[in-house]
Design an enzyme around this catalytic site. Sequence first.
Site, PDB file in Angstrom:
ATOM      1  N   THR A 179     -11.759  -5.838  -2.410  1.00 62.15           N
ATOM      2  CA  THR A 179     -11.210  -5.623  -3.743  1.00 62.15           C
ATOM      3  C   THR A 179     -12.306  -5.803  -4.787  1.00 62.15           C
ATOM      4  OG1 THR A 179      -9.105  -6.549  -3.022  1.00 62.15           O
ATOM      5  CG2 THR A 179      -9.517  -6.507  -5.394  1.00 62.15           C
ATOM      6  N   ARG A 235       2.814  -2.274   2.463  1.00 62.68           N
ATOM      7  CA  ARG A 235       2.219  -3.591   2.228  1.00 62.68           C
ATOM      8  C   ARG A 235       1.522  -3.632   0.875  1.00 62.68           C
ATOM      9  NH1 ARG A 235      -3.285  -5.736   1.264  1.00 62.68           N
ATOM     10  NH2 ARG A 235      -3.250  -7.914   1.962  1.00 62.68           N
ATOM     11  N   GLY A 256      -0.817  -6.399  -1.423  1.00 66.08           N
ATOM     12  CA  GLY A 256      -1.519  -7.674  -1.449  1.00 66.08           C
ATOM     13  C   GLY A 256      -1.472  -8.325  -2.817  1.00 66.08           C
TER      14      GLY A 256
END
Length: 335
Positions: free
Chosen positions: A195, A223, A225
């Site tokens: 990231t 999904r 995060g």
Amino acid sequence: MYNRRKFIKISAAGASLAALSNSAVAKAISSTTDAGFPIVISTWDFGIIANKGAWKVLSTGGRALDAIEAGARIPEEQDISSHTVGRTGLPDRDGHVTLDSCIMDENGNCGSVAAMENIAHPISVARLVMEKTPHVMLVGEGATQFAVEQGMKKEKLLTPESEKLWKEWLKTAKYAPVMNIENGKKPGDKYNHDTIGMLAIDAKGNISGGCTTSGMAFKLHGRVGDSPIIGAGLYVDNEVGGATSTGVGEEVIRNVGSFLVVELMRQGYSPEDACKEAVRRIIKKKPETAKQIQVGFLAINKKGEYGAYAIQSGFSFAVCNAQQQDLLIKGKSFY
């Protein structure tokens, strides 16, 4: 087998990391430094090119928020080998490239998108959510629809290289949520899903931040995060400072990591010590899990002091200010 250890490749729009002189890349510098204003800091090696984009705004007296968007758009757009941000991101288990991002300004305004497909610049969509809607977060098809309504281009993001890597992975895929170790690397390191988190202070002393990612490689479809979640992947309080995170987002979410770092700085912790304490709590909560994953935090306080800390070694962050344009610092770690 794909080797993710090759250097980041940058298009003509960015500067080549390989061209940086040895003096420009700092290997061991105190990471709690008062650098003055304006300043921008970013996670990982490609933070250097992101900072360059942000600096064009900051160096001319621009607003930190504008600098964050301009800087984050560069790794979202570039053809980089890490396959973790924007149009070159690796897909999920089902072959979908889904992007997450958030942005936050000095007034506490924030916007976010999650699991968005077919839009290359989620940081800009996150800002549009912040400025054009009464909401904080849009997800999935709704986020894509909103982006198109705002004039953004809808395009296929799965590149031929990413598709090839995904198909190779499918041959031996053994997916376990969070513990998806690829090529022997720990989940959350720069070879898996690095990231980019950015924090900037402008000439007026105002702080903004952003975070953008394509998430964990070959994750379960849907999904999300920590990256698009305010308080987890990013938090800014203009009275105190800002923090951002990178790594396995599930563990950051469980600890509301970036908010925790800012609150620790409010209590008097230095940026580095605040990041260290946030990492320590992750390790304390799940010590065995922590040995197998990476999580790192990056923070800056109102004075312009910055610091970072990670579970595992190998985390780096980039700093750009009037004195140094290409500074890459090796973050400290528990292991």
